[in-house]
Design a protein around this motif. Structure first.
Motif, PDB file in Angstrom:
ATOM      1  N   GLN A  77      78.849 -17.985  21.698  1.00  0.00           N
ATOM      2  CA  GLN A  77      79.487 -16.691  21.422  1.00  0.00           C
ATOM      3  C   GLN A  77      79.120 -16.225  20.013  1.00  0.00           C
ATOM      4  O   GLN A  77      79.089 -17.030  19.077  1.00  0.00           O
ATOM      5  N   LYS A 118      77.415 -14.596  24.818  1.00  0.00           N
ATOM      6  CA  LYS A 118      78.389 -13.518  24.651  1.00  0.00           C
ATOM      7  C   LYS A 118      78.266 -12.982  23.233  1.00  0.00           C
ATOM      8  O   LYS A 118      78.371 -13.736  22.264  1.00  0.00           O
ATOM      9  N   VAL A 120      79.773  -9.963  20.691  1.00  0.00           N
ATOM     10  CA  VAL A 120      80.705  -8.851  20.470  1.00  0.00           C
ATOM     11  C   VAL A 120      80.248  -8.098  19.234  1.00  0.00           C
ATOM     12  O   VAL A 120      80.129  -8.668  18.146  1.00  0.00           O
ATOM     13  N   TYR A 121      79.971  -6.826  19.423  1.00  0.00           N
ATOM     14  CA  TYR A 121      79.445  -6.006  18.332  1.00  0.00           C
ATOM     15  C   TYR A 121      80.562  -5.143  17.728  1.00  0.00           C
ATOM     16  O   TYR A 121      81.264  -4.420  18.446  1.00  0.00           O
ATOM     17  N   GLU A 156      74.871   0.158  18.963  1.00  0.00           N
ATOM     18  CA  GLU A 156      75.569   0.050  20.264  1.00  0.00           C
ATOM     19  C   GLU A 156      74.572   0.167  21.410  1.00  0.00           C
ATOM     20  O   GLU A 156      74.641  -0.571  22.397  1.00  0.00           O
ATOM     21  N   VAL A 159      72.709  -2.954  21.950  1.00  0.00           N
ATOM     22  CA  VAL A 159      73.515  -3.966  22.648  1.00  0.00           C
ATOM     23  C   VAL A 159      73.460  -3.696  24.162  1.00  0.00           C
ATOM     24  O   VAL A 159      73.282  -4.606  24.973  1.00  0.00           O
ATOM     25  N   GLY A 163      71.630  -6.005  27.071  1.00  0.00           N
ATOM     26  CA  GLY A 163      72.448  -6.420  28.203  1.00  0.00           C
ATOM     27  C   GLY A 163      71.708  -6.156  29.512  1.00  0.00           C
ATOM     28  O   GLY A 163      71.605  -7.034  30.374  1.00  0.00           O
ATOM     29  N   GLN A 169      75.199 -10.893  27.046  1.00  0.00           N
ATOM     30  CA  GLN A 169      76.522 -10.418  27.489  1.00  0.00           C
ATOM     31  C   GLN A 169      77.177  -9.652  26.341  1.00  0.00           C
ATOM     32  O   GLN A 169      78.009 -10.204  25.613  1.00  0.00           O
ATOM     33  N   GLY A 170      76.782  -8.407  26.171  1.00  0.00           N
ATOM     34  CA  GLY A 170      77.197  -7.656  24.979  1.00  0.00           C
ATOM     35  C   GLY A 170      78.433  -6.796  25.204  1.00  0.00           C
ATOM     36  O   GLY A 170      78.519  -6.050  26.176  1.00  0.00           O
ATOM     37  N   THR A 171      79.378  -6.933  24.295  1.00  0.00           N
ATOM     38  CA  THR A 171      80.566  -6.072  24.298  1.00  0.00           C
ATOM     39  C   THR A 171      80.583  -5.261  23.015  1.00  0.00           C
ATOM     40  O   THR A 171      80.216  -5.762  21.952  1.00  0.00           O
ATOM     41  N   ALA A 227      88.006 -10.318  23.041  1.00  0.00           N
ATOM     42  CA  ALA A 227      86.742  -9.804  23.594  1.00  0.00           C
ATOM     43  C   ALA A 227      85.707 -10.912  23.754  1.00  0.00           C
ATOM     44  O   ALA A 227      84.869 -10.866  24.659  1.00  0.00           O
ATOM     45  N   VAL A 232      82.467  -8.111  29.701  1.00  0.00           N
ATOM     46  CA  VAL A 232      81.748  -7.215  28.787  1.00  0.00           C
ATOM     47  C   VAL A 232      82.206  -5.778  29.006  1.00  0.00           C
ATOM     48  O   VAL A 232      82.672  -5.407  30.084  1.00  0.00           O
TER      49      VAL A 232
END
Ligand code: NAD
Length: 314
Positions: A77, A118, A120-121, A156, A159, A163, A169-171, A227, A232
């Motif tokens: 992660q 995973k 998370v941005y 964004e 990301v 994905g 697995q970008g959120t 998150a 995602v």
């Protein structure tokens, strides 16, 4: 459980996230370049408690040229918070730095992480521009009003691209004005508190009527931790409290008891008039619920600022 990599670990939100992950027993690698725009000493202090943990490893390196393969072993992660933040200085000659630190650096990280990781941005409400008089949800149009906002939006999109094409697995989390202990020194509330505590006049950009959806840092951190383990998606992270700049100043007066002059100056280019989050999706999917209201949050930040002034008087 796999290790977590936090980029921007020595910064305001990143250091709180590191503390929070360590508190739940995780192994954390923190990457930070200690970029020059606020003091290295401040950032080192942010990590004082984390560095006492045997489960934390701090790596000093710049995403733009660091050999990431060396630190990604066992990492499942990633919380990507490293960035060049700040709306006001993102114009003109500084823009290449924003592109490098926000867009190119994100692309390098996405290239390096494996399929299935995973990530998370940490994006920003600034991608929306000013709200249209009601809370905005994630489907709202993006109208960046500054080069900073544009660079966050571009990241964004990267990301999303990695994905679709590479299985990352970008959120995306869109934080709305985050405040609390360790807040960056050039942010409004931070400037107000340090000026008030030093007995100096408080300088305001614009007329003080700008509205912000204010998110206390522990709430933003809870959303980020959630998150890392959730499906995602793109999620707004707002604090559920809207305050004008003048409200912030009133709250600073109230919690510090200080009296100070307020000087209104020209608006800052790129500062939007108002932000307003609909965080319903984060509530439903991440179980997100902001818990800290403005007065409690400003009081916590004021306490921290007073201690910081004693540790490093200006
Ligand atoms: P911060 O400046 O305190 O932290 C960012 C950290 O990233 C710094 O310690 C910096 O040294 C590091 N960094 C920058 N470029 C790097 C690079 N190329 N390689 C390695 N490290 C690098 O900022 P913050 O307020 O904690 O913001 C964290 C993230 O949240 C940023 O992505 C920001 O855009 C986003 N965000 C913040 C807010 C807010 O209100 N603070 C709101 C919306 C979004």
């Amino acid at each position: 459980m796999s290790r977590v990599l936090v980029t921007g670990a020595a910064g305001f939100i990143g250091s709180h996230l590191v503390d929070r992950l360590l508190a739940e027993g995780r192994e954390v690698i923190g990457l930070d370049a200690f970029t020059g725009y606020y003091s290295r000493r401040t950032k080192e202090r942010n990590l004082e408690s984390a560095l006492r943990s045997g489960r934390f490893r701090l790596v000093e390196g710049d995403l733009l040229d660091f050999d990431l393969d060396g630190i990604l072993d066992g990492v499942g992660q990633v919380a990507h918070l490293a960035a060049e933040p700040g709306v006001r200085r993102s114009w003109g000659r500084n823009f290449p730095r924003y592109v490098a630190r926000n867009v190119v650096a994100t692309e390098r990280l996405l290239e390096a992480v494996g399929e299935g990781t995973k990530l998370v941005y940490a994006s920003s409400s600034s991608v929306y521009g000013s709200d249209p008089g009601h809370p905005v949800d994630e489907g709202h149009g993006r109208f960046p009003a500054s080069p900073y906002a544009l660079s966050k939006l571009a990241a964004e999109e990267l990301v999303g691209l990695y994905g679709r094409e590479r299985g990352v697995q970008g959120t995306v989390l869109r934080y709305f004005t985050v405040y609390g202990p360790r807040q960056r020194p050039e942010m409004a509330l931070s400037r107000f508190l340090f000026s008030a505590l030093r007995g100096r006049p408080v300088d305001v950009f614009g007329d003080g009527g700008q509205l912000r959806d204010m998110t206390f840092v522990s709430d933003a951190v809870e959303a980020t931790v959630a998150a890392l383990g959730a499906p995602v998606g793109v999620y707004n992270v707002g604090g559920g409290t809207r305050a004008s700049v003048d409200d912030m100043i009133q709250t600073v007066r109230k919690v510090t008891g200080a009296s100070f002059e307020v000087r209104y100056g020209p608006e800052a280019e790129g500062d939007v008039r108002s932000t307003w989050a609909d965080s319903g999706r984060a509530e439903r999917v991440l179980g997100y619920k902001p818990r800290v209201g403005l007065e409690e949050g400003v009081a916590a930040q004021a306490e921290w600022a007073a201690r910081a002034l004693v540790a490093a008087p200006a």
